[in-house]
Design a protein around this motif. Structure first.
Motif, PDB file in Angstrom:
ATOM      1  N   LYS A   3       0.780  -1.019   0.100  1.00  0.00           N
ATOM      2  CA  LYS A   3       0.034   0.057   0.046  1.00  0.00           C
ATOM      3  C   LYS A   3       0.939   1.325   0.118  1.00  0.00           C
ATOM      4  N   GLN A   4       0.140   2.418  -0.355  1.00  0.00           N
ATOM      5  CA  GLN A   4       1.116   3.600  -0.332  1.00  0.00           C
ATOM      6  C   GLN A   4       1.061   4.112   0.941  1.00  0.00           C
ATOM      7  N   ASN A   5       1.746   5.032   1.366  1.00  0.00           N
ATOM      8  CA  ASN A   5       2.047   5.754   2.584  1.00  0.00           C
ATOM      9  C   ASN A   5       2.217   7.075   2.419  1.00  0.00           C
ATOM     10  N   THR A   6       1.690   7.810   3.432  1.00  0.00           N
ATOM     11  CA  THR A   6       1.940   9.170   3.562  1.00  0.00           C
ATOM     12  C   THR A   6       2.523   9.511   4.937  1.00  0.00           C
ATOM     13  N   LEU A   7       2.886  10.783   5.259  1.00  0.00           N
ATOM     14  CA  LEU A   7       3.337  11.146   6.618  1.00  0.00           C
ATOM     15  C   LEU A   7       2.039  11.035   7.659  1.00  0.00           C
ATOM     16  N   ALA A   8       2.342  10.472   8.836  1.00  0.00           N
ATOM     17  CA  ALA A   8       1.299  10.478  10.035  1.00  0.00           C
ATOM     18  C   ALA A   8       0.577  12.029  10.209  1.00  0.00           C
ATOM     19  N   THR A   9       1.758  12.855  10.184  1.00  0.00           N
ATOM     20  CA  THR A   9       1.510  14.256  10.565  1.00  0.00           C
ATOM     21  C   THR A   9       2.502  15.202  10.032  1.00  0.00           C
ATOM     22  N   SER A  10       2.189  16.531   9.978  1.00  0.00           N
ATOM     23  CA  SER A  10       3.234  17.553   9.443  1.00  0.00           C
ATOM     24  C   SER A  10       4.582  17.617  10.292  1.00  0.00           C
ATOM     25  N   PHE A  11       5.774  18.172   9.611  1.00  0.00           N
ATOM     26  CA  PHE A  11       6.871  18.428  10.365  1.00  0.00           C
ATOM     27  C   PHE A  11       7.506  19.416   9.791  1.00  0.00           C
ATOM     28  N   MET A  80      14.311  14.314  -0.869  1.00  0.00           N
ATOM     29  CA  MET A  80      13.864  13.237  -1.738  1.00  0.00           C
ATOM     30  C   MET A  80      14.318  11.952  -1.636  1.00  0.00           C
ATOM     31  N   ALA A  81      15.682  11.792  -1.185  1.00  0.00           N
ATOM     32  CA  ALA A  81      15.996  10.661  -0.990  1.00  0.00           C
ATOM     33  C   ALA A  81      15.482  10.041   0.419  1.00  0.00           C
ATOM     34  N   ALA A  82      15.338  10.937   1.448  1.00  0.00           N
ATOM     35  CA  ALA A  82      14.816  10.463   2.890  1.00  0.00           C
ATOM     36  C   ALA A  82      13.537  10.035   2.735  1.00  0.00           C
ATOM     37  N   LEU A  83      12.729  10.819   1.864  1.00  0.00           N
ATOM     38  CA  LEU A  83      11.311  10.520   1.494  1.00  0.00           C
ATOM     39  C   LEU A  83      11.327   8.960   1.012  1.00  0.00           C
ATOM     40  N   TYR A  84      11.860   8.804   0.144  1.00  0.00           N
ATOM     41  CA  TYR A  84      11.661   7.616  -0.723  1.00  0.00           C
ATOM     42  C   TYR A  84      12.215   6.500   0.185  1.00  0.00           C
ATOM     43  N   ALA A  85      13.365   6.454   0.795  1.00  0.00           N
ATOM     44  CA  ALA A  85      13.939   5.427   1.540  1.00  0.00           C
ATOM     45  C   ALA A  85      12.928   5.007   2.767  1.00  0.00           C
ATOM     46  N   ALA A  86      12.283   6.282   3.248  1.00  0.00           N
ATOM     47  CA  ALA A  86      11.418   5.913   4.464  1.00  0.00           C
ATOM     48  C   ALA A  86      10.032   5.104   3.932  1.00  0.00           C
ATOM     49  N   GLY A  87       9.872   5.129   2.664  1.00  0.00           N
ATOM     50  CA  GLY A  87       8.517   4.439   2.151  1.00  0.00           C
ATOM     51  C   GLY A  87       7.510   5.430   2.094  1.00  0.00           C
ATOM     52  N   VAL A  88       7.759   6.856   2.075  1.00  0.00           N
ATOM     53  CA  VAL A  88       6.702   7.828   1.919  1.00  0.00           C
ATOM     54  C   VAL A  88       6.465   7.920   0.332  1.00  0.00           C
ATOM     55  N   LYS A 116      10.072  10.430  13.495  1.00  0.00           N
ATOM     56  CA  LYS A 116       9.635  10.755  14.587  1.00  0.00           C
ATOM     57  C   LYS A 116       8.122  11.004  14.278  1.00  0.00           C
ATOM     58  N   VAL A 117       7.725  11.543  13.313  1.00  0.00           N
ATOM     59  CA  VAL A 117       6.337  11.492  12.949  1.00  0.00           C
ATOM     60  C   VAL A 117       5.742  10.381  12.543  1.00  0.00           C
ATOM     61  N   GLY A 118       6.335   9.497  11.814  1.00  0.00           N
ATOM     62  CA  GLY A 118       5.777   8.030  11.497  1.00  0.00           C
ATOM     63  C   GLY A 118       5.254   8.058  10.300  1.00  0.00           C
ATOM     64  N   LEU A 119       4.656   7.008   9.710  1.00  0.00           N
ATOM     65  CA  LEU A 119       3.845   6.947   8.414  1.00  0.00           C
ATOM     66  C   LEU A 119       2.375   6.725   8.623  1.00  0.00           C
ATOM     67  N   GLN A 120       1.775   6.875   7.798  1.00  0.00           N
ATOM     68  CA  GLN A 120       0.139   6.639   7.634  1.00  0.00           C
ATOM     69  C   GLN A 120      -0.244   5.673   6.236  1.00  0.00           C
ATOM     70  N   GLU A 121      -0.391   4.533   6.519  1.00  0.00           N
ATOM     71  CA  GLU A 121      -0.971   3.592   5.448  1.00  0.00           C
ATOM     72  C   GLU A 121      -1.949   4.067   4.673  1.00  0.00           C
ATOM     73  N   GLN A 122      -2.058   4.138   3.498  1.00  0.00           N
ATOM     74  CA  GLN A 122      -3.179   4.544   2.600  1.00  0.00           C
ATOM     75  C   GLN A 122      -3.665   3.194   1.707  1.00  0.00           C
ATOM     76  N   ASN A 123      -5.075   3.519   1.204  1.00  0.00           N
ATOM     77  CA  ASN A 123      -5.639   2.394   0.521  1.00  0.00           C
ATOM     78  C   ASN A 123      -5.188   2.040  -0.869  1.00  0.00           C
ATOM     79  N   ALA A 124      -4.634   3.001  -1.668  1.00  0.00           N
ATOM     80  CA  ALA A 124      -4.116   2.552  -3.060  1.00  0.00           C
ATOM     81  C   ALA A 124      -2.599   1.858  -2.941  1.00  0.00           C
TER      82      ALA A 124
END
Length: 206
Positions: A3-11, A80-88, A116-124
């Motif tokens: 599944k796709q992921n986004t951030l759990a909250t903003s930072f 960009m590298a940090a986002l990709y590697a984290a699975g965002v 620190k903020v973590g990820l939120q799994e999405q449906n897609a």
């Protein structure tokens, strides 16, 4: 299917711009499914948004610059590298300058903030670019090249050789993207003393 992921909250992070010398604030926000990475220039009228995709790369001199028409934003590569590697997969990035802050010259502060903020799994489901045959690109001027080969996992082997007694032949390997945070993210941008005058003449490294 993953599944796709986004951030759990903003930072937010603050720091100097490497090439502009500006005091910069950048905020990473959750974004909806299939949004991808988008960068909003909140310092400009109408706050234009740029898709952070290869087709929008305008310049790669001492950093990656993406743009749309005359709106540019640079030094995006560490984030960009940090986002990709984290699975965002989906993120809206708001920045109040024409570049991202350089921070300590590495990706580690971006990585730590995402953790620190973590990820939120999405449906897609995630969308992958699948390499089916060898791809090679070479810059004739610098001699730099990249070779991409089909594989079941994303891994990277890097070889580098500078005309320098201080930094000659070196290599590094990342066997899996999960190693990025611990093995790669703290690697810092550097410059040779002999390059500083040229960079200043090109209105860089303020």
């Amino acid at each position: 299917m993953q599944k796709q992921n986004t951030l759990a909250t903003s930072f937010s992070l603050q720091g100097k711009g490497l090439h502009t010398g500006l005091d910069i604030q950048i905020t990473f926000n959750p974004a909806p499914e299939n949004h991808g990475y988008k960068i909003k220039r909140v310092d400009l009228p109408d706050q234009p948004v740029i898709d952070a995709v290869a087709e929008n790369v305008m310049n790669m001199q001492r950093g990656t610059v993406v743009g749309k028409k005359d709106v540019l934003v640079g030094t995006i590569e560490h984030a960009m590298a940090a986002l990709y590697a984290a699975g965002v997969d989906n993120c809206l990035i708001e920045v109040n300058a024409p570049e991202f802050p350089i921070l300590d010259g590495s990706a580690i502060q971006y990585v730590e903030a995402i953790q620190k903020v973590g990820l939120q799994e999405q449906n897609a489901t995630k969308d992958y670019y699948i390499v089916k045959h060898k791809i090679e690109v070479k810059d004739e001027e610098s001699g730099a090249s990249i070779v991409i080969l089909p594989d079941d996992n994303f891994s990277v082997n890097v070889l580098i050789s500078f005309n320098s007694p201080v930094l000659t032949n070196q290599y590094a390997t990342m066997n899996h993207v999960s190693e990025f945070a611990s093995e790669i993210a703290a690697s810092r941008t550097f410059v040779f003393v002999r390059e500083i005058e040229m960079l200043l003449q090109n209105n860089l490294i303020k």
